[in-house]
Design a protein around this motif. Structure first.
Motif, PDB file in Angstrom:
ATOM      1  N   PRO A 103     -97.794 -41.462 -18.742  1.00  0.00           N
ATOM      2  CA  PRO A 103     -97.907 -42.840 -19.229  1.00  0.00           C
ATOM      3  C   PRO A 103     -97.300 -43.881 -18.292  1.00  0.00           C
ATOM      4  O   PRO A 103     -97.642 -45.066 -18.380  1.00  0.00           O
ATOM      5  N   GLU A 104     -96.427 -43.468 -17.375  1.00  0.00           N
ATOM      6  CA  GLU A 104     -95.814 -44.413 -16.450  1.00  0.00           C
ATOM      7  C   GLU A 104     -96.651 -44.617 -15.198  1.00  0.00           C
ATOM      8  O   GLU A 104     -96.444 -45.576 -14.467  1.00  0.00           O
ATOM      9  N   ILE A 105     -97.580 -43.686 -14.929  1.00  0.00           N
ATOM     10  CA  ILE A 105     -98.415 -43.793 -13.729  1.00  0.00           C
ATOM     11  C   ILE A 105     -99.871 -43.740 -14.195  1.00  0.00           C
ATOM     12  O   ILE A 105    -100.610 -42.798 -13.924  1.00  0.00           O
ATOM     13  N   HIS A 106    -100.262 -44.760 -14.909  1.00  0.00           N
ATOM     14  CA  HIS A 106    -101.582 -44.773 -15.537  1.00  0.00           C
ATOM     15  C   HIS A 106    -102.202 -46.162 -15.383  1.00  0.00           C
ATOM     16  O   HIS A 106    -101.499 -47.177 -15.442  1.00  0.00           O
ATOM     17  N   SER A 107    -103.509 -46.193 -15.208  1.00  0.00           N
ATOM     18  CA  SER A 107    -104.184 -47.478 -14.984  1.00  0.00           C
ATOM     19  C   SER A 107    -104.039 -48.436 -16.161  1.00  0.00           C
ATOM     20  O   SER A 107    -104.093 -49.658 -15.975  1.00  0.00           O
ATOM     21  N   SER A 108    -103.838 -47.915 -17.355  1.00  0.00           N
ATOM     22  CA  SER A 108    -103.745 -48.783 -18.536  1.00  0.00           C
ATOM     23  C   SER A 108    -102.362 -49.377 -18.738  1.00  0.00           C
ATOM     24  O   SER A 108    -102.196 -50.301 -19.548  1.00  0.00           O
TER      25      SER A 108
END
Length: 405
Positions: A103-108
Motif C-alpha cells: 500500500p505504500e508503493i502503489h499507484s493509487s
C-alpha cells in the motif's frame, strides 16, 4: 500532415503488424512471469537510497560550512528530487509496482514530491498521453499547450516568442505539469462543482509543497534560513530542467513521429504497439544516467510497456532492437546532447510561420506522413522484408545532392 495510415508509412503488411504484436505480447508475458523478489528489492532500495540522500543533503545544507558545502548539498538535493520525481514517483504512478500489493508503493496512494497532484497527472499522462501518444489534438503532451512541435499545429503570432517560452517551461517544468494535469481533469469533469474541486485539490497540494520547501525547512535551519531557502529553490530548478530535458528528448527528436486522430480509429493492440515504436525516441545512457532519468532513456520500451518495472527496460531494449531489425523498423536513439539539439532545432524552427520553412509538411524532420513516400519505386520482389528503415535509407540516398566529379 501527420501520419494517418501507419501501416503504409511503416511499409508493413497487416500480417507483419499482427506478428509484431504477438511477439511483443510474448515479451510482456515473459517479463511479468519473471518479475519478483529482485524487482521488489530494487524499488525498496531505491526509495531508501533516495530518502537517505535527501536527508543527508538537507543536513549538509543546513549545517555545512562555506560555499562548497552549500554547492554539494544543493547538488545532492537536486539529485534526490530527480530520483524521487522520475525513477520513483513517475514509475510508481504508472502502476509498475502495483503487483507487489504494497500500500505504500502503489499507484493509487503515492503522492510525489512536486507541485502537481499525482491523481490529476495519472489521467493526463497515463491515459491521454500513453494511450494516444503523439496524436495531434488528443495528446496534450505535444508541446504542453505552449510550444508548437508539429506543422499540424496552427501557427500563431505569439509563437514568435516560442524560444523564450521554451526556456520558461524548462525552468518551471513542475508547475507546467501541475497545470497540465489540472486542465485535463477539468476537461473531463462533468459539472462546475467538480472543476472547482479539482482546482482546490491542486491549490492545497501547492500550499503543502511550497510550505515544506520554502517555509518548514528554512525555519528548521534557524539563522541560516536564507541558505536553505536558496538551496531548495536551486534544487527544484535543477530538477525541473533535468525532467524537461529527459521528457523532451523522449518525444521530440527527429524520428519521433506524430499522428492524426484518424490513425487511431479501430486501432488494434498490435497497431498501438507499432505507433508507440514510431512515436517515441530513446537516448544513449549507461546505468547511472539511465537511473537518474527514471530509465526514460528507454522511452520506446516505456511506451510499449509503461506498467512493467523500469529496472527491466535495459533487457527489454535488447529484445525490442532485435524486433526492429527483424521487421526493418528504425530504432530512434542517439547521444543525449544530439537528441536535445534536434529537439531545440524543431522548437526554434516552428516558432516561424510555415512560409519561412523549406521542407514540406509531409517530409520534414519533425513532421512526416505516408505521403513522404509518394512516387517511390516499388521494391523488387525479395525474400528480405523491406520495411520503414530500408525505405528511409533508400529515400535519403535518392535525395542526397550529387557531388561534381
Amino acid at each position: 500532415m501527420a501520419i494517418t495510415q501507419v501501416a503504409v508509412y511503416a511499409h508493413l503488411s497487416a500480417a507483419d503488424i499482427e506478428a509484431l504484436g504477438r511477439e511483443l505480447d510474448a515479451l510482456r508475458l515473459e517479463i511479468e512471469e519473471r518479475r519478483g523478489t529482485r524487482d521488489a528489492n530494487y524499488i525498496r532500495r531505491t526509495i531508501a537510497f533516495q530518502r537517505a540522500l535527501d536527508a543527508s543533503a538537507r543536513v549538509l545544507i543546513a549545517f555545512g560550512r562555506g560555499r562548497l558545502g552549500w554547492l554539494l548539498g544543493t547538488a545532492a538535493l537536486a539529485t534526490a528530487k530527480s530520483i524521487e520525481n522520475m525513477e520513483i514517483g513517475h514509475n510508481v504512478c504508472h502502476g509498475q509496482w502495483d503487483w507487489m500489493n504494497d500500500p505504500e508503493i502503489h499507484s493509487s496512494t503515492w503522492e510525489w514530491d512536486m507541485a502537481g497532484v499525482s491523481a490529476q497527472w495519472r489521467y493526463s499522462h497515463n491515459f491521454r498521453h500513453h494511450v494516444y501518444t503523439n496524436v495531434i489534438g488528443v495528446d496534450d503532451d505535444i508541446g504542453f499547450g505552449v510550444i508548437r512541435m508539429s506543422r499540424d499545429q496552427q501557427w500563431r503570432p505569439r509563437l514568435l516568442l516560442q524560444p523564450v517560452q521554451n526556456l520558461l517551461l524548462a525552468a518551471t517544468f513542475e508547475w507546467g505539469i501541475a497545470l497540465h494535469g489540472l486542465y485535463s481533469e477539468q476537461d473531463r469533469a462533468a459539472t462546475p462543482a467538480e472543476r472547482k474541486a479539482q482546482t482546490r485539490l491542486l491549490v492545497g497540494k501547492i500550499i503543502r509543497q511550497a510550505g515544506k520547501d520554502y517555509v518548514l525547512f528554512p525555519a528548521l535551519s534557524g539563522r541560516r534560513w536564507r541558505r536553505t531557502l536558496a538551496a531548495d529553490a536551486a534544487a527544484n530548478a535543477l530538477r525541473n530542467l533535468w525532467a524537461y530535458v529527459v521528457i523532451f528528448c523522449g518525444h521530440f527528436p527527429d524520428g519521433a513521429e506524430k499522428f492524426t486522430p484518424a490513425a487511431v480509429e479501430d486501432e488494434t493492440k498490435a497497431e498501438w504497439y507499432l505507433r508507440q515504436m514510431l512515436g517515441s525516441a530513446n537516448f544513449d545512457a549507461g546505468p547511472v544516467l539511465g537511473f537518474l532519468s527514471g530509465h526514460l532513456s528507454h522511452q520506446i520500451e516505456h511506451h510499449l510497456f509503461p506498467d512493467l518495472p523500469s529496472n527491466r527496460y535495459p533487457e527489454i531494449a535488447r529484445r525490442v532492437r532485435e524486433l526492429c531489425d527483424k521487421y526493418d523498423l528504425p530504432y530512434t536513439t542517439g547521444p543525449l546532447p544530439r537528441q536535445y539539439l534536434l529537439t531545440l532545432r524543431t522548437i526554434n524552427k516552428l516558432a516561424l510561420p510555415d512560409s519561412f520553412l523549406t521542407a514540406t509538411a509531409d517530409d520534414a524532420p519533425e513532421t512526416a506522413s505516408e505521403r513522404k513516400f509518394a512516387g517511390d519505386p516499388e521494391a523488387a520482389p525479395s525474400t528480405v522484408r523491406r520495411g520503414l528503415r530500408t525505405a528511409l535509407r533508400d529515400r535519403a540516398r535518392r535525395d542526397a545532392p550529387v557531388r561534381p566529379a
